[in-house]
Design a protein around this motif. Structure first.
Motif, mmCIF file in Angstrom:
data_model
loop_
_atom_site.group_PDB
_atom_site.id
_atom_site.type_symbol
_atom_site.label_atom_id
_atom_site.label_comp_id
_atom_site.label_asym_id
_atom_site.label_seq_id
_atom_site.Cartn_x
_atom_site.Cartn_y
_atom_site.Cartn_z
ATOM 1 N N ILE A 46 -9.556 2.630 -4.686
ATOM 2 C CA ILE A 46 -8.625 3.861 -4.883
ATOM 3 C C ILE A 46 -8.833 4.329 -6.263
ATOM 4 C CG2 ILE A 46 -6.196 4.730 -5.014
ATOM 5 C CD1 ILE A 46 -5.509 2.567 -3.079
ATOM 6 N N LEU A 97 1.947 6.052 -7.653
ATOM 7 C CA LEU A 97 1.022 6.836 -8.052
ATOM 8 C C LEU A 97 1.358 8.271 -8.428
ATOM 9 C CD1 LEU A 97 -2.335 5.314 -6.630
ATOM 10 C CD2 LEU A 97 -1.493 5.089 -8.713
ATOM 11 N N LYS A 98 2.208 8.730 -7.192
ATOM 12 C CA LYS A 98 2.842 10.148 -7.165
ATOM 13 C C LYS A 98 4.040 10.412 -8.247
ATOM 14 C CE LYS A 98 1.504 10.878 -2.318
ATOM 15 N NZ LYS A 98 2.102 11.008 -0.852
ATOM 16 N N SER A 122 0.915 -1.205 0.155
ATOM 17 C CA SER A 122 0.090 -0.001 -0.139
ATOM 18 C C SER A 122 0.737 1.175 0.090
ATOM 19 C CB SER A 122 -1.099 -0.068 1.169
ATOM 20 O OG SER A 122 -0.351 -0.025 2.486
ATOM 21 N N SER A 123 1.857 1.239 0.509
ATOM 22 C CA SER A 123 2.928 2.432 0.682
ATOM 23 C C SER A 123 3.645 2.601 -0.690
ATOM 24 C CB SER A 123 3.813 2.388 1.765
ATOM 25 O OG SER A 123 3.461 2.204 3.251
ATOM 26 N N ASN A 150 1.252 4.314 -3.156
ATOM 27 C CA ASN A 150 1.395 5.742 -3.089
ATOM 28 C C ASN A 150 2.497 6.315 -3.887
ATOM 29 O OD1 ASN A 150 -0.962 5.941 -1.515
ATOM 30 N ND2 ASN A 150 -0.034 5.621 0.467
ATOM 31 N N TYR A 151 3.770 5.558 -3.591
ATOM 32 C CA TYR A 151 5.012 6.065 -4.287
ATOM 33 C C TYR A 151 4.945 6.082 -5.795
ATOM 34 C CZ TYR A 151 8.208 6.494 -0.551
ATOM 35 O OH TYR A 151 8.820 6.826 0.876
ATOM 36 N N HIS A 182 -7.675 6.681 -9.546
ATOM 37 C CA HIS A 182 -6.482 7.589 -9.769
ATOM 38 C C HIS A 182 -6.483 7.258 -11.475
ATOM 39 C CE1 HIS A 182 -2.685 9.442 -10.305
ATOM 40 N NE2 HIS A 182 -2.495 9.487 -9.103
ATOM 41 N N THR A 223 7.225 1.901 5.110
ATOM 42 C CA THR A 223 7.230 2.702 4.137
ATOM 43 C C THR A 223 8.600 2.600 3.716
ATOM 44 O OG1 THR A 223 7.523 4.309 6.053
ATOM 45 C CG2 THR A 223 5.585 4.192 5.191
#
Length: 218
Positions: free
Chosen positions: A41, A23-24, A16-17, A20-21, A43, A189
């Motif tokens: 989610i 997608l950003k 899950s962490s 996030n990396y 995006h 993370t």
């Protein structure tokens, strides 16, 4: 870059962490998740396929991209049987890796475990080591194996043994020096960050990262 990432285990502590990396990141224009359940989610670059992991071969056309991140894993307790554990922690990842290699996915990034060793007497550690050996034999352009110690982070489930180990090792981590530093607990993370960073380097070959090394990857 216009890369495509593929993830299995995206709902887990590290996965899950990592999601996030990805997608950003401006390095990826598409992030593909293969999961048992639909992920809530949304995006613009995210594509989630709900699949049956016992029929992986049926979804081989979905496994195309640049970087395959394997964050899949369970515990012997949660799996209930050795057979179920091996299915999740060995059979599934290996099947995905074999298809990824056939489909010319460039890099394979795997979360393993501290102490992974195919010759170990511990079934968990032995299975992790056996998977590492099989993944290495596929000779991806880049094979990146991450061996975290006890993971720190907020889980969706409570694991008493792991929580006790985390607290104990955190309190006495200052005593873990030299070769023992790799046994210090690590934030999920930080593992995700290490996976993301290493995937961007374009390295060729096989690389193994212990917990103490991952702690310092920036």
């Amino acid at each position: 870059m216009n890369k495509t990432a593929i993830i299995i285990g995206a709902t887990g502590l590290v996965g899950s962490s990592l999601l996030n990396y990805l997608l950003k990141s401006s390095n990826y224009t598409k992030v593909i998740i293969l999961a048992r359940k639909n992920i809530e989610i949304k995006h613009q670059k995210l594509i989630c396929y709900q699949i049956d992991f016992d029929l992986i071969e049926s979804y081989k056309d979905l496994i195309t991209g640049d970087d395959f991140f394997c964050c899949l894993g369970t515990t012997l307790k949660k799996a209930h049987t050795i057979e179920n554990f091996k299915k999740v922690d060995f059979n599934y990842p290996l099947q995905f890796a074999q298809i990824a290699k056939t489909n010319k996915v460039k890099n394979f990034l795997l979360i393993s475990s501290i102490g992974a060793n195919s010759e170990s007497g511990n079934y968990y550690i032995k299975t992790k080591g056996q998977l590492e050996d099989k993944i290495k034999e596929l000779f991806f352009h880049g094979t990146f194996i991450f061996r975290p110690s006890i993971l720190k982070g907020i889980r969706n489930e409570f694991r008493l043994k792991e929580k006790i180990s985390e607290i104990f090792l955190s309190i006495f981590s200052f005593l873990l020096l030299g070769k023992l530093k790799k046994y210090r607990p690590i934030l999920a993370t930080q593992v995700a960050k290490a996976m993301y960073i290493e995937a961007q380097k374009g390295l060729k070959g096989i690389y193994i990262f212990e917990s103490d090394v991952m702690q310092n990857i920036e």
